[in-house]
Design a protein around this motif. Sequence first.
Motif, PDB file in Angstrom:
ATOM      1  N   ALA A  99       0.799  -1.117  -0.055  1.00 21.40           N
ATOM      2  CA  ALA A  99      -0.149  -0.046   0.142  1.00 21.40           C
ATOM      3  C   ALA A  99       0.734   1.305   0.049  1.00 21.40           C
ATOM      4  CB  ALA A  99      -0.891   0.043   1.162  1.00 21.40           C
ATOM      5  N   ALA A 100       1.932   1.222   0.588  1.00 24.23           N
ATOM      6  CA  ALA A 100       3.008   2.473   0.657  1.00 24.23           C
ATOM      7  C   ALA A 100       3.395   2.657  -0.479  1.00 24.23           C
ATOM      8  CB  ALA A 100       4.083   2.079   1.996  1.00 24.23           C
ATOM      9  N   CYS A 101       4.099   1.698  -1.311  1.00 26.36           N
ATOM     10  CA  CYS A 101       4.659   1.858  -2.699  1.00 26.36           C
ATOM     11  C   CYS A 101       3.556   2.263  -3.643  1.00 26.36           C
ATOM     12  CB  CYS A 101       5.373   0.585  -2.837  1.00 26.36           C
ATOM     13  SG  CYS A 101       6.906   0.353  -2.175  1.00 26.36           S
ATOM     14  N   LYS A 102       2.425   1.631  -3.383  1.00 27.49           N
ATOM     15  CA  LYS A 102       1.390   2.071  -4.391  1.00 27.49           C
ATOM     16  C   LYS A 102       1.026   3.270  -4.240  1.00 27.49           C
ATOM     17  CE  LYS A 102      -1.699  -1.198  -5.338  1.00 27.49           C
ATOM     18  NZ  LYS A 102      -2.881  -1.877  -5.000  1.00 27.49           N
ATOM     19  N   LEU A 103       0.748   3.993  -3.004  1.00 23.18           N
ATOM     20  CA  LEU A 103       0.368   5.285  -2.995  1.00 23.18           C
ATOM     21  C   LEU A 103       1.563   6.341  -3.417  1.00 23.18           C
ATOM     22  CD1 LEU A 103      -1.864   7.410  -1.448  1.00 23.18           C
ATOM     23  CD2 LEU A 103      -0.224   7.224   0.467  1.00 23.18           C
ATOM     24  N   LEU A 104       2.602   5.790  -2.747  1.00 24.97           N
ATOM     25  CA  LEU A 104       3.874   6.723  -3.171  1.00 24.97           C
ATOM     26  C   LEU A 104       4.466   6.518  -4.799  1.00 24.97           C
ATOM     27  CD1 LEU A 104       6.239   6.284   0.011  1.00 24.97           C
ATOM     28  CD2 LEU A 104       4.561   7.904  -0.540  1.00 24.97           C
ATOM     29  N   ARG A 105       3.618   5.792  -5.730  1.00 27.88           N
ATOM     30  CA  ARG A 105       4.014   5.320  -6.707  1.00 27.88           C
ATOM     31  C   ARG A 105       5.491   5.052  -7.269  1.00 27.88           C
ATOM     32  NH1 ARG A 105      -0.072   9.441 -10.013  1.00 27.88           N
ATOM     33  NH2 ARG A 105      -1.985   8.813  -8.752  1.00 27.88           N
ATOM     34  N   ARG A 106       5.838   4.174  -6.439  1.00 28.02           N
ATOM     35  CA  ARG A 106       7.270   3.898  -6.608  1.00 28.02           C
ATOM     36  C   ARG A 106       7.374   2.173  -6.626  1.00 28.02           C
ATOM     37  NH1 ARG A 106      10.095   5.031  -0.786  1.00 28.02           N
ATOM     38  NH2 ARG A 106       9.184   3.052   0.228  1.00 28.02           N
ATOM     39  N   LYS A 107       8.520   1.463  -7.077  1.00 26.83           N
ATOM     40  CA  LYS A 107       8.680   0.160  -7.330  1.00 26.83           C
ATOM     41  C   LYS A 107       8.888  -0.523  -5.962  1.00 26.83           C
ATOM     42  CE  LYS A 107      11.496  -3.357  -9.222  1.00 26.83           C
ATOM     43  NZ  LYS A 107      12.587  -3.612 -10.037  1.00 26.83           N
ATOM     44  N   CYS A 108       8.020  -1.562  -5.624  1.00 27.41           N
ATOM     45  CA  CYS A 108       8.268  -2.289  -4.084  1.00 27.41           C
ATOM     46  C   CYS A 108       9.199  -3.269  -4.357  1.00 27.41           C
ATOM     47  CB  CYS A 108       6.863  -2.437  -3.888  1.00 27.41           C
ATOM     48  SG  CYS A 108       6.555  -3.261  -2.145  1.00 27.41           S
ATOM     49  N   GLY A 109      10.301  -3.291  -3.737  1.00 25.72           N
ATOM     50  CA  GLY A 109      11.372  -4.227  -3.865  1.00 25.72           C
ATOM     51  C   GLY A 109      11.060  -5.408  -2.902  1.00 25.72           C
ATOM     52  N   GLN A 110      11.964  -6.196  -2.902  1.00 26.75           N
ATOM     53  CA  GLN A 110      11.834  -7.473  -2.013  1.00 26.75           C
ATOM     54  C   GLN A 110      12.090  -6.792  -0.461  1.00 26.75           C
ATOM     55  OE1 GLN A 110      10.799 -10.619  -2.006  1.00 26.75           O
ATOM     56  NE2 GLN A 110      10.202 -10.517  -4.316  1.00 26.75           N
ATOM     57  N   ASP A 111      13.258  -5.956  -0.233  1.00 22.88           N
ATOM     58  CA  ASP A 111      13.451  -5.288   0.736  1.00 22.88           C
ATOM     59  C   ASP A 111      12.614  -4.200   1.412  1.00 22.88           C
ATOM     60  OD1 ASP A 111      14.504  -3.721  -1.286  1.00 22.88           O
ATOM     61  OD2 ASP A 111      16.405  -3.192  -0.357  1.00 22.88           O
ATOM     62  N   CYS A 112      11.660  -3.802   0.891  1.00 23.01           N
ATOM     63  CA  CYS A 112      10.756  -2.749   1.114  1.00 23.01           C
ATOM     64  C   CYS A 112      10.231  -3.081   2.756  1.00 23.01           C
ATOM     65  CB  CYS A 112       9.570  -3.026   0.352  1.00 23.01           C
ATOM     66  SG  CYS A 112       8.117  -1.559   0.884  1.00 23.01           S
ATOM     67  N   VAL A 113      10.631  -1.693   3.386  1.00 21.50           N
ATOM     68  CA  VAL A 113      10.350  -1.843   5.015  1.00 21.50           C
ATOM     69  C   VAL A 113       8.999  -1.927   5.131  1.00 21.50           C
ATOM     70  CG1 VAL A 113      10.647   0.590   5.142  1.00 21.50           C
ATOM     71  CG2 VAL A 113      11.404  -1.150   6.990  1.00 21.50           C
ATOM     72  N   PHE A 114       8.128  -1.198   4.253  1.00 23.59           N
ATOM     73  CA  PHE A 114       6.731  -1.065   4.592  1.00 23.59           C
ATOM     74  C   PHE A 114       5.724  -2.140   4.324  1.00 23.59           C
ATOM     75  CE2 PHE A 114       8.047   3.235   3.157  1.00 23.59           C
ATOM     76  CZ  PHE A 114       7.890   3.982   4.143  1.00 23.59           C
ATOM     77  N   ALA A 115       6.294  -3.235   3.155  1.00 24.61           N
ATOM     78  CA  ALA A 115       5.674  -4.249   2.818  1.00 24.61           C
ATOM     79  C   ALA A 115       5.206  -5.198   3.975  1.00 24.61           C
ATOM     80  CB  ALA A 115       6.470  -5.050   1.832  1.00 24.61           C
ATOM     81  N   PRO A 116       5.797  -5.408   4.792  1.00 23.56           N
ATOM     82  CA  PRO A 116       5.238  -6.553   5.906  1.00 23.56           C
ATOM     83  C   PRO A 116       3.972  -5.891   6.616  1.00 23.56           C
ATOM     84  CG  PRO A 116       7.569  -6.424   6.015  1.00 23.56           C
ATOM     85  CD  PRO A 116       7.316  -5.386   5.206  1.00 23.56           C
ATOM     86  N   TYR A 117       4.244  -4.530   6.806  1.00 24.71           N
ATOM     87  CA  TYR A 117       3.202  -3.916   7.715  1.00 24.71           C
ATOM     88  C   TYR A 117       1.869  -3.079   6.823  1.00 24.71           C
ATOM     89  CZ  TYR A 117       7.276  -4.708  10.305  1.00 24.71           C
ATOM     90  OH  TYR A 117       8.535  -5.270  10.860  1.00 24.71           O
ATOM     91  N   PHE A 118       2.007  -2.788   5.774  1.00 23.52           N
ATOM     92  CA  PHE A 118       1.067  -2.127   4.965  1.00 23.52           C
ATOM     93  C   PHE A 118       0.746  -2.868   3.875  1.00 23.52           C
ATOM     94  CE2 PHE A 118       3.406   1.076   7.405  1.00 23.52           C
ATOM     95  CZ  PHE A 118       2.382   1.766   8.218  1.00 23.52           C
ATOM     96  N   PRO A 119      -0.057  -3.677   3.793  1.00 26.92           N
ATOM     97  CA  PRO A 119      -0.412  -4.793   2.808  1.00 26.92           C
ATOM     98  C   PRO A 119      -1.247  -3.990   1.666  1.00 26.92           C
ATOM     99  CG  PRO A 119      -1.744  -5.226   4.525  1.00 26.92           C
ATOM    100  CD  PRO A 119      -0.698  -4.632   5.103  1.00 26.92           C
ATOM    101  N   ALA A 120      -1.103  -4.540   0.533  1.00 27.44           N
ATOM    102  CA  ALA A 120      -1.745  -3.760  -0.819  1.00 27.44           C
ATOM    103  C   ALA A 120      -3.485  -3.810  -0.545  1.00 27.44           C
ATOM    104  CB  ALA A 120      -1.575  -4.492  -1.964  1.00 27.44           C
TER     105      ALA A 120
END
Length: 172
Positions: free
Chosen positions: A17-38
């Motif tokens: 959800a973070a990368c989608k809102l920020l319009r950036r590529k979401c990598g495997q090491d994204c710090v937001f991914a575990p806590y802000f699901p799509a």
Amino acid sequence: MKEGMSGRKHGAVTPCAACKLLRRKCGQDCVFAPYFPANEPHKFANVHKVFGASNVNKMLQDLPMHQRGDAVSSMVYEANARVRDPVYGCVGTISSLQQHIHMLQTQLAQAQAEVVHLKARQTRCNSNLGLSPNSPTNSCSPSSKIMGSYAKPIFDMDMVVDHAIYSDSIWS
């Protein structure tokens, strides 16, 4: 394709959800991914609005992995409170609940004082008349006073309010 713990599919990368809102590529090491699901975009939107993505990123990077989930929960709660009440946030909610507790404690003190008053009146009436409390001819019962020819207040509210205000030690 199987989904992993963070809602990502193996082989295909679904941005959080973070990368989608920020319009950036979401990598495997994204710090937001575990806590802000799509599937929960509102969660990050409020956190981003209140704290900013850069600050959230810094806070999460500075914390050990085992504390990040709790930190995100706290940020989400505070952000949602700030969206509802931009000035006071969580403090406004806490203050409101404390006022409600105080009001309920005052009401409880009034009810307890009324019970004591009614028991004392019942005991006094019974000792004056020589009747048992359960006697059918007992004219000191509250219902007989209400039904009687005169109406007298059973309880003095000013006494209870003064008692409730000046006896904070009861609740400590």
